[in-house]
Design an enzyme around this catalytic site. Structure first.
Site, mmCIF file in Angstrom:
data_model
loop_
_atom_site.group_PDB
_atom_site.id
_atom_site.type_symbol
_atom_site.label_atom_id
_atom_site.label_comp_id
_atom_site.label_asym_id
_atom_site.label_seq_id
_atom_site.Cartn_x
_atom_site.Cartn_y
_atom_site.Cartn_z
ATOM 1 N N CYS A 97 -10.615 -5.367 33.973
ATOM 2 C CA CYS A 97 -11.892 -5.750 33.354
ATOM 3 C C CYS A 97 -12.841 -6.329 34.393
ATOM 4 O O CYS A 97 -14.053 -6.112 34.323
ATOM 5 C CB CYS A 97 -11.654 -6.752 32.231
ATOM 6 S SG CYS A 97 -10.778 -6.029 30.837
ATOM 7 N N HIS A 111 -9.925 -3.545 26.283
ATOM 8 C CA HIS A 111 -10.055 -5.000 26.238
ATOM 9 C C HIS A 111 -11.482 -5.328 25.811
ATOM 10 O O HIS A 111 -12.341 -4.450 25.717
ATOM 11 C CB HIS A 111 -9.768 -5.604 27.614
ATOM 12 C CG HIS A 111 -8.320 -5.560 27.986
ATOM 13 N ND1 HIS A 111 -7.845 -6.129 29.136
ATOM 14 C CD2 HIS A 111 -7.245 -5.018 27.375
ATOM 15 C CE1 HIS A 111 -6.543 -5.960 29.221
ATOM 16 N NE2 HIS A 111 -6.147 -5.274 28.164
ATOM 17 N N GLU A 147 -14.044 -6.812 27.254
ATOM 18 C CA GLU A 147 -15.116 -6.473 28.191
ATOM 19 C C GLU A 147 -15.410 -4.981 28.176
ATOM 20 O O GLU A 147 -16.574 -4.571 28.149
ATOM 21 C CB GLU A 147 -14.737 -6.910 29.623
ATOM 22 C CG GLU A 147 -14.498 -8.395 29.759
ATOM 23 C CD GLU A 147 -13.046 -8.813 29.571
ATOM 24 O OE1 GLU A 147 -12.651 -9.822 30.167
ATOM 25 O OE2 GLU A 147 -12.300 -8.130 28.821
#
Length: 154
Positions: free
Chosen positions: A93, A59, A61
């Site tokens: 995350c 993702h 992050e």
């Protein structure tokens, strides 16, 4: 000398715009995941950036965090969608931000996914991270439109 509130907001909007630009790089490959962008900021400099990869991969992050080492207690994260609080195909995350010592997280908009929906914010705050949301929310909602429509119609 500390910057005035207006100067701080101006910088914050600049960093969130950079996060929005990162998120746009995710399209169309990230689908059905949301096109999220993230920038990490130390002082007045972006030190790392990321966007949602193919489903099952990093993702935004995690991509940004992978570019820097060590404790990030003097770093703020600007994220276009609330960090996920659950372990799905990828780890949480929110937990990754906590584990790396991020001190402040700016979130453009909350995630309507019922598995998250405010839980990411709560997890971050429970860890002592300052969380602010709503910065450039209108722009984030436009970028995340298809994901948000799908998440709220299920």
């Amino acid at each position: 000398m500390y910057p005035s509130l207006d100067e701080g907001m101006r910088d914050g909007r600049r960093f969130m715009r950079a996060a929005l630009q990162e998120g746009r790089k995710a399209l169309p490959d990230c689908l059905p995941n949301p096109p999220v962008g993230c920038v990490l900021v130390k002082g007045d400099q972006i030190i790392a950036s990321g966007y949602t990869q193919l489903p099952g991969q990093q993702h935004a992050e995690a991509m940004a965090l992978s570019q820097v080492s060590g404790n990030l207690s003097d770093v703020s994260a600007y994220v276009t969608l609330e960090p996920c609080s659950f372990f799905g195909r990828t780890p949480s995350c929110a937990k990754a931000l906590i584990d790396r010592g991020i001190s402040r997280v700016f979130v453009a908009t909350l995630d309507p996914d019922p598995r998250n929906s405010g839980a990411g914010i709560k997890v971050l705050e429970a860890a002592g991270i300052i969380v602010e949301f709503g910065m450039l929310e209108k722009e984030a909602l436009e970028d995340l439109g298809p994901y948000l429509a799908r998440s709220t119609s299920d």
